[in-house]
Enzyme design. Structure first.
Site, PDB file in Angstrom:
ATOM      1  N   HIS A 321      40.451  38.665  33.705  1.00  0.00           N
ATOM      2  CA  HIS A 321      40.981  37.848  32.612  1.00  0.00           C
ATOM      3  C   HIS A 321      41.006  36.367  32.956  1.00  0.00           C
ATOM      4  CE1 HIS A 321      42.382  41.709  30.935  1.00  0.00           C
ATOM      5  NE2 HIS A 321      42.407  41.066  29.785  1.00  0.00           N
ATOM      6  N   GLY A 322      41.121  36.022  34.209  1.00  0.00           N
ATOM      7  CA  GLY A 322      41.147  34.601  34.525  1.00  0.00           C
ATOM      8  C   GLY A 322      41.377  34.337  35.997  1.00  0.00           C
TER       9      GLY A 322
END
Length: 466
Positions: A321-322
């Protein structure tokens, strides 16, 4: 080109009209050109990245399939494709994150070191199409798939514009098979597709965007129960934002004769975290299950390894996701709590499970699961760890500020009430709207309400940053 924009609606209408006047081979080539035009509208320079990924996996799959008795050649092909995919993803998404960490570690050791931080722009949708393309090579390696001989068909599978930027993450046996088969317009397909597209726009424009205006202000200012309200609304904002995108993608694909995977199934009705992850971002959770969790041994691994495997999967999911510690903490929370839930389920094995329905035990389970998920969303939403910790600290303080952004909040709550009315009785609504003569006017009514309640050309979808 945002789905919630006039530009996209005009683009899709033009694609729809031309597409259905072409033969199948012409349809595929036209869709491939339209998909590259769609992606190039973000930044034409990134077309080279998606083409590189496409060529690497297409070639690797052919080599793997055509050399069944040459294991070394197969391994080299697989390793090369994975290196290209993960190398591109790692450089653009994680280079600066790891460089900054290395610099910090070296400086803690007392050494003076300065690594170059590059002005890297994250290509939109890179995590989604990279995982989709990798699954093709891995399925070929495991013998679950025979590669397609047509490069253009495979290129369309990777770049199909309705689901290119934020999923669902498709598998080749499902989507590529549809690309290779003839397609013809059907009335019920048109009705279902238009309704899905309009419902997705409603979720994004009439609910998520309004709630987002309130949440952005409240998370930085509010305390106590007013901050808690903002956290509740962020849970619904991210759901309506992301599931709205998935519905638009599925609706647009249905209008073009394709059936994409369901990516959300009323996740906030889940009675446990295990059930939540069977209902939320289904295409990603099943991807990690099939290509990470199961190869690691899954739940059949000896000893405590099934719980360790869960932690590995959710740490990787957080990192997917990041590139931030907040995402790693979010993943660790879900992985740890899921492991505890699995351990408790094993300890209680044999106990009677309550049936589905509105009984007190189920309602309590849904209530607890929703609050656990909402608490974890704080780390997902926070720009950094200090901000997340400050949010929890401010929850304990008395609410002493007036609520700001009441008009967007009122609009968001109105849209949310209608959405809950839909999802609470979704099965019945869908049976009634299976008739295209009901679905088409219902879709037009939803679209009209959406345009009156919200506005197009609003904010980006949250998952575009991944």
């Amino acid at each position: 080109m945002l789905f919630n924009s006039v530009q996209f609606l005009v683009f899709f209408a033009a694609v729809f009209v031309v597409y259905w006047h072409l033969p199948r081979r012409g349809q595929n080539l036209f869709l491939l050109a339209a998909s590259y035009l769609f992606y190039g509208a973000w930044n034409w320079k990134f077309l080279g990245l998606i083409l590189t990924t496409t060529v690497a996996d297409y070639a690797a799959a052919l080599i793997i399939a055509n050399n069944p008795h040459r294991p070394m050649r197969r391994r080299v092909a697989l390793a090369s494709a994975l290196a290209v995919n993960l190398g591109i993803l790692g450089f653009f998404k994680y280079y600066n994150f790891f460089v900054e960490d290395v610099v910090g570690l070296v400086q803690l050791l007392g050494m003076d070191y300065l690594a170059p931080v590059l002005p890297i722009v994250l290509p939109v949708g890179i995590s989604f199409y990279t995982f989709q393309s990798m699954s093709y090579t891995l399925d070929t390696w495991h013998g679950r798939l025979k590669p397609t001989p047509r490069f253009t068909d495979y290129a369309l599978f990777v770049s199909f514009f309705p689901q290119l930027v934020a999923g669902p993450i498709e598998r080749a046996p499902h989507l590529l098979g549809q690309i290779e088969r003839p397609r013809a317009p059907r009335r019920e397909q048109m009705g279902e597709g238009l309704l899905l597209l309009c419902l997705g726009l409603f979720k994004k424009v009439a609910v998520a965007d309004h709630l987002g205006q309130f949440v952005d202000t409240a998370l930085g200012q509010q305390t106590g129960w007013k901050l808690l309200i903002a956290l509740y609304f962020f849970s619904f904002q991210i759901y309506c934002d992301f599931s709205g995108y998935s519905d638009i993608a599925r609706g647009a694909a249905r209008l073009l004769g394709f059936d994409l995977r369901t990516n959300f199934n009323r996740p906030y009705f889940a009675r446990s975290l295990t059930e939540f992850w069977r209902r939320w971002h289904i295409s990603l959770s099943t991807w990690f299950r099939d290509y990470v969790y199961t190869p690691l041994g899954g739940r059949h691994a000896p000893g405590y390894w099934p719980y360790a495997n869960l932690m590995i999967v959710f740490l990787l999911s957080g990192l997917w996701h990041g590139a931030a510690f907040t995402f790693l903490i979010w993943g660790a929370l879900h992985g740890g709590l899921l492991a505890a839930e699995k351990a408790l389920a094993g300890w209680r094995k044999g106990h009677h499970e309550p049936p589905h329905g509105l009984n007190p035990r189920n309602l309590v389970a849904v209530f607890v699961t929703f609050h656990v998920v909402t608490a974890a969303w704080v780390f997902f939403r926070a720009p950094d760890l200090p901000f997340a910790l400050d949010v929890f600290a401010r929850l304990a303080a008395p609410a002493d500020r007036p609520l700001a952004g009441l008009m967007p909040l009122a609009h968001g709550l109105g849209g949310l009430a209608l959405l809950l009315l839909w999802e609470g009785f979704e099965d019945g609504w869908r049976r009634w709207l299976a008739n295209p003569w009901r679905a088409l006017p219902a879709a037009c009514a939803v679209l009209l309400f959406t345009l009156l309640w919200g506005k197009l050309n609003g904010g980006q979808f949250i998952y575009f940053q991944f």
